[in-house]
Design an enzyme around this catalytic site. Structure first.
Site, mmCIF file in Angstrom:
data_model
loop_
_atom_site.group_PDB
_atom_site.id
_atom_site.type_symbol
_atom_site.label_atom_id
_atom_site.label_comp_id
_atom_site.label_asym_id
_atom_site.label_seq_id
_atom_site.Cartn_x
_atom_site.Cartn_y
_atom_site.Cartn_z
ATOM 1 C CD GLU A 60 -1.820 -2.780 1.098
ATOM 2 O OE1 GLU A 60 -0.762 -2.707 2.100
ATOM 3 O OE2 GLU A 60 -2.426 -2.807 0.917
ATOM 4 C CG HIS A 129 -11.236 -7.352 6.337
ATOM 5 N ND1 HIS A 129 -10.397 -8.247 7.223
ATOM 6 C CD2 HIS A 129 -10.516 -7.270 5.717
ATOM 7 C CE1 HIS A 129 -9.319 -8.851 7.289
ATOM 8 N NE2 HIS A 129 -9.219 -8.455 5.922
#
Length: 324
Positions: A60, A129
């Site tokens: 990322e 998540h």
């Protein structure tokens, strides 16, 4: 007019942006041939080629840094981070480099990039998540933060974000990715960033939210109506910059306000809103601004609906404000 869900509206917006501007590119983990973890980039590589829509390594920080480099050279990258929880490895690139790019160059280099990422709970995704990290990025000058609440909003706001000359973090409410459906114009259109929407007019109390929570607030307003309470509901749309003009006008009309978000209460963006509303409207408020939020703990893997604000909790906050 076609009916779309949020994922379809985002995909449609990306296809239109690619058609309109050859400088727009999209990339991320599985964003290419597979079409993204939630299929938001479906069909882009097949239609526009692997030079404009492609996969990246699982990194990322690299995705964010690469997007910054492209934007400096005049490309308009739309980077995908699979879950907002995964943005933390890229935090340095986003907050320390991307957010400062225009400022440190004296305005010589605009930074037209978008980081798209699904956020929030309600899908039993657990603590890796389900997070809503908008408050972290609202503390970084130089960024714009956008959170759509339905398919029409998602398409118009994303197209405006892609054309903006500043970096935009585009948080997508994955809880309602496919459940929120509505008519969406097939043609290109933009919704201006920084402008809130009064989704329901009322006279007794203002309730403010964004993303999936906006629908919770609308349900709570219907419950309140059965008790004779008139609720004005504002969909903030843009966290940074947020629309103080629309919020002030509503709060000065109703005299009461409840801010709702699913992120934890402490230092959530509701705290900033509450403080600002008090500063700007002290003589017009008839009760302190209430905050109704997620809990100050990690998002649970089980019973996540116990964590998520629901219409009955919002109604309770509305009653508390009216009874002050």
């Amino acid at each position: 007019m076609p009916v779309m869900n949020i994922i379809e509206a985002i995909n449609n917006a990306l296809h239109l942006a690619f058609e309109r501007d050859s400088d727009v590119v999209a990339f991320g983990e599985d964003a290419g041939a597979y079409g993204g973890v939630f299929r938001a980039t479906k069909g882009l590589q097949e239609r526009f080629g692997a030079d404009r829509c492609f996969d990246t390594p699982i990194c990322e920080q690299g995705i964010a840094g690469f997007a910054l480099g492209l934007s400096i050279y005049g490309i308009k990258p739309v980077a995908e981070i699979q879950f907002a929880d995964y943005m933390y490895p890229a935090f340095d690139q986003i907050v320390n480099e991307i957010a400062k790019s225009r400022y440190r160059s004296g305005g010589m280099y605009p930074c037209p990039l978008v980081i798209r990422t699904p956020y929030g709970g309600g899908i039993n995704g657990g603590h890796y998540h389900s997070q809503s990290p908008e408050a972290f990025y609202s503390h970084a000058p130089g960024l714009k933060i956008v959170v759509p609440s339905d398919p029409y909003e998602a398409k118009g706001l994303l197209l405006a974000s892609i054309q903006d000359q500043n970096p935009v973090i585009f948080f997508e409410p994955k809880k309602i990715y496919r459940s929120a459906k509505g008519e969406v114009p097939a043609d290109y259109y933009e919704i201006p960033l920084g402008k809130a929407r009064v989704a329901r007019e009322g006279t007794d109390v203002t309730v403010i939210g964004w993303g999936a929570i906006h629908h919770i607030n609308m349900e709570a307003a219907k419950l309140a109506e059965k008790e004779g309470i008139s609720v004005e509901v504002i969909d903030l749309r843009t966290i940074l910059p947020w629309d103080a003009t629309t919020v002030d006008a509503s709060v000065q009309k109703t005299g009461r306000c409840v801010v709702v978000h699913e992120a934890p209460r402490t230092s959530g963006f509701g705290a900033e809103l509450s403080a600002s509303i008090h500063e700007r409207n002290m003589t017009r408020l008839q009760a302190p601004v209430q905050r109704l939020t997620g809990w100050d703990t990690h998002y649970p893997f089980s019973f996540d609906y116990e964590y998520y604000p629901n219409p009955k909790r919002v109604l309770w906050a509305i009653r508390q404000t009216l009874e002050f």
